[in-house]
Design an enzyme around this catalytic site. Structure first.
Site, PDB file in Angstrom:
ATOM      1  N   HIS A  72       0.396  -1.063  -0.058  1.00 30.67           N
ATOM      2  CA  HIS A  72      -0.132  -0.122   0.005  1.00 30.67           C
ATOM      3  C   HIS A  72       0.842   1.281  -0.263  1.00 30.67           C
ATOM      4  O   HIS A  72       1.569   0.901   0.370  1.00 30.67           O
ATOM      5  CB  HIS A  72      -1.105   0.155   1.304  1.00 30.67           C
ATOM      6  CG  HIS A  72      -0.715  -0.166   2.437  1.00 30.67           C
ATOM      7  ND1 HIS A  72      -0.363   1.628   3.145  1.00 30.67           N
ATOM      8  CD2 HIS A  72      -0.134  -1.366   3.792  1.00 30.67           C
ATOM      9  CE1 HIS A  72       0.635   1.287   4.097  1.00 30.67           C
ATOM     10  NE2 HIS A  72       0.307  -0.479   4.510  1.00 30.67           N
ATOM     11  N   ASP A  74      -0.952   4.673   0.735  1.00 32.74           N
ATOM     12  CA  ASP A  74      -0.949   5.477   2.078  1.00 32.74           C
ATOM     13  C   ASP A  74      -0.490   5.608   2.606  1.00 32.74           C
ATOM     14  O   ASP A  74       0.057   4.360   3.350  1.00 32.74           O
ATOM     15  CB  ASP A  74      -2.399   5.329   2.216  1.00 32.74           C
ATOM     16  CG  ASP A  74      -3.037   3.834   2.730  1.00 32.74           C
ATOM     17  OD1 ASP A  74      -2.151   3.116   2.096  1.00 32.74           O
ATOM     18  OD2 ASP A  74      -4.182   4.198   3.261  1.00 32.74           O
ATOM     19  N   ASP A 105       6.691   1.321   7.172  1.00 32.71           N
ATOM     20  CA  ASP A 105       5.022   0.874   6.788  1.00 32.71           C
ATOM     21  C   ASP A 105       4.880   1.850   5.797  1.00 32.71           C
ATOM     22  O   ASP A 105       3.467   3.076   5.748  1.00 32.71           O
ATOM     23  CB  ASP A 105       3.956   0.895   7.752  1.00 32.71           C
ATOM     24  CG  ASP A 105       2.234   0.695   7.641  1.00 32.71           C
ATOM     25  OD1 ASP A 105       2.351  -0.124   6.985  1.00 32.71           O
ATOM     26  OD2 ASP A 105       2.023   1.045   8.159  1.00 32.71           O
ATOM     27  N   GLU A 138      -5.585   1.642   2.070  1.00 33.73           N
ATOM     28  CA  GLU A 138      -5.338   0.943   3.181  1.00 33.73           C
ATOM     29  C   GLU A 138      -5.188   0.799   3.579  1.00 33.73           C
ATOM     30  O   GLU A 138      -5.862   0.292   4.675  1.00 33.73           O
ATOM     31  CB  GLU A 138      -4.287  -0.353   2.736  1.00 33.73           C
ATOM     32  CG  GLU A 138      -3.935  -1.436   3.418  1.00 33.73           C
ATOM     33  CD  GLU A 138      -3.172  -1.816   4.557  1.00 33.73           C
ATOM     34  OE1 GLU A 138      -3.346  -2.783   5.936  1.00 33.73           O
ATOM     35  OE2 GLU A 138      -2.406  -0.472   5.272  1.00 33.73           O
ATOM     36  N   GLU A 139      -4.950   2.462   4.826  1.00 30.88           N
ATOM     37  CA  GLU A 139      -4.586   2.567   6.336  1.00 30.88           C
ATOM     38  C   GLU A 139      -5.806   2.214   6.720  1.00 30.88           C
ATOM     39  O   GLU A 139      -6.291   2.524   8.184  1.00 30.88           O
ATOM     40  CB  GLU A 139      -3.985   3.426   6.287  1.00 30.88           C
ATOM     41  CG  GLU A 139      -2.220   3.223   6.295  1.00 30.88           C
ATOM     42  CD  GLU A 139      -1.945   2.748   7.448  1.00 30.88           C
ATOM     43  OE1 GLU A 139      -2.400   2.218   8.126  1.00 30.88           O
ATOM     44  OE2 GLU A 139      -0.253   2.209   7.119  1.00 30.88           O
ATOM     45  N   GLU A 162       4.578  -6.154   3.514  1.00 32.96           N
ATOM     46  CA  GLU A 162       3.727  -5.476   5.522  1.00 32.96           C
ATOM     47  C   GLU A 162       4.913  -5.727   5.574  1.00 32.96           C
ATOM     48  O   GLU A 162       5.370  -6.940   6.132  1.00 32.96           O
ATOM     49  CB  GLU A 162       2.335  -5.878   6.389  1.00 32.96           C
ATOM     50  CG  GLU A 162       1.376  -5.393   5.851  1.00 32.96           C
ATOM     51  CD  GLU A 162       1.134  -3.599   5.766  1.00 32.96           C
ATOM     52  OE1 GLU A 162       1.941  -2.993   6.224  1.00 32.96           O
ATOM     53  OE2 GLU A 162      -0.347  -3.029   5.808  1.00 32.96           O
TER      54      GLU A 162
END
Length: 399
Positions: A72, A74, A105, A138-139, A162
């Site tokens: 991801h 974002d 992250d 995604e967050e 991740e």
């Protein structure tokens, strides 16, 4: 591309990604940066889906399996900026750490995926197709934009980027947001007997829900159900008996949990309290939410993101683990404690999925976030090794 160039390009790209803020719903600039980098690295196709996720493809010289690397793009917002000891968007290296929001992250993993895939595919002497996706939103919505990516790519295998501390993750707990709501009757607080206080009814319900006994599952742990907020209406309640009260629970899911299985025990408590108290009125449901992507597309979801788990002896797990062992560093097989896009790929779609990325999970969303340059370089090599292992499996499966 030499291994030294692989490392240099990965670190440089990660720095540029960090220097490009990309909060959820505001990912356009970083998506365009990624698309440009993919083209510069020789990707055969680069496209954007309706939500704004960017997808690059590297095609081999022969037909074969489709391997998707998912990361991801974002990040969570920078909170309490005054507590950071450096600019959260500096993207610079100091003492072996590449620093800034999203470093662990997961812009470090995204950079390593993009360059690592190009490194592996440089001469195109392989069977199959490699896809690298930079997923939006995604967050807030784990696995939701991934549905669009999955539909477009139709992958045979997925690697989630991740943070895993360079270990191989083969499962995760899922997540649900459960809302309980009590309804009262408003009245002036000087005459409370003329109303029904929704907060007091909520207190009764919450006390009854304390009897919840969480289920346990080997490897994934406990199905936690934790109260995270409670709000009364109207607020502030100036001289008014509150007519409504809403509380939210964070529910961590295990394999086999369904919306019905997590809501029905709470509904049973509500039914019992209603039978005991004629003035008790309540309901339970999963939170639903929608947001607008930077493309103008609406992303919406009921907040139920499934758990997933694979066995240590599953063929694709064994092959991936052996590939990482050959790189050194003594990786282990383990499981995510938080929720990822794997909720869609593995939990919903049943696609064989593993997780692998630099840095431990504990650094996500922290102040003074960073990624170790040494782990970033190793991750780029690791993604290339995982691609090789999964494409080889796909080739053996079709012969």
């Amino acid at each position: 591309m030499t291994k030294e160039q692989l490392h240099e390009k990965t670190v440089a790209l990660c720095g540029r990604l960090i220097q490009t803020p990309s909060y959820s719903g505001e990912e356009r600039a970083v998506a365009e940066l990624i698309a440009g980098e993919m083209r510069a690295l020789g990707y055969d196709e680069v496209r954007f889906d309706a939500c704004g996720s960017v997808i690059g493809c590297l095609r081999g010289s022969r037909p074969g399996a489709r391997v998707l690397l998912d990361g991801h793009i974002d990040t969570v917002p920078v909170q309490e900026r005054e507590r950071w000891s450096f600019d959260p968007f500096c993207g610079t290296v100091e003492d072996g750490k590449l620093r800034g929001r999203g470093a662990s992250d997961m812009k470090g993993a995204v950079a390593a995926m993009i360059v690592g895939a190009a490194y592996f595919a440089e001469n195109r002497d392989f069977a199959g197709e490699i896809y690298v996706a930079g997923a939006v939103y995604e967050e807030l919505f784990e696995g939701i934009s991934a549905r669009r990516i999955s539909e477009a790519v139709q992958p045979d295998y997925v690697v989630i980027g991740e943070a895993s501390d360079l270990n191989l993750k083969i499962g995760q707990r899922g997540r649900a947001e459960i809302v309980v709501e009590t309804v009262g009757k408003p009245a002036h607080s000087s005459n409370p007997e003329k109303g029904v206080n929704a907060v007091k009814k909520m207190m009764k319900l919450l006390a009854a829900l304390e009897d919840y006994k969480p289920r346990h599952q080997e490897h994934l742990g406990v199905a936690i159900q934790e109260l995270t907020d409670i709000i009364s209406y109207p607020y502030p309640g100036a001289s008014v008996v509150p007519q409504r009260c809403v509380a939210t629970f964070d529910r961590r899911l295990l394999v086999g949990d369904t919306p019905e299985s997590v809501l029905s025990p709470i509904q049973a408590v509500i039914d019992r309290l209603r039978a005991e108290d004629s003035q008790f009125s309540a309901k339970v449901y999963l939170r639903e939410e929608s947001r607008t992507c930077y493309t103008g597309e609406t992303i919406a979801a009921r907040r139920f993101f499934p758990a997933w788990l694979y066995g240590e002896n599953d063929d694709f797990v064994v092959n991936c683990f052996e590939a990482l062992q050959e790189l050194g560093g003594d990786p282990i097989l383990t499981h995510y404690s938080f929720c990822t896009n794997g909720s869609h790929y593995a939990g919903e779609a049943g696609i064989p999925t593993v997780g692998y990325g630099p840095m431990p999970e504990s650094l996500a969303h922290t102040i003074d976030e960073y990624v170790l340059v040494s782990q970033l370089k190793r991750a780029a090599e690791g993604y290339a090794a995982l691609i090789a292992a999964l494409l080889r499996m796909g080739s053996e499966r079709t012969t």
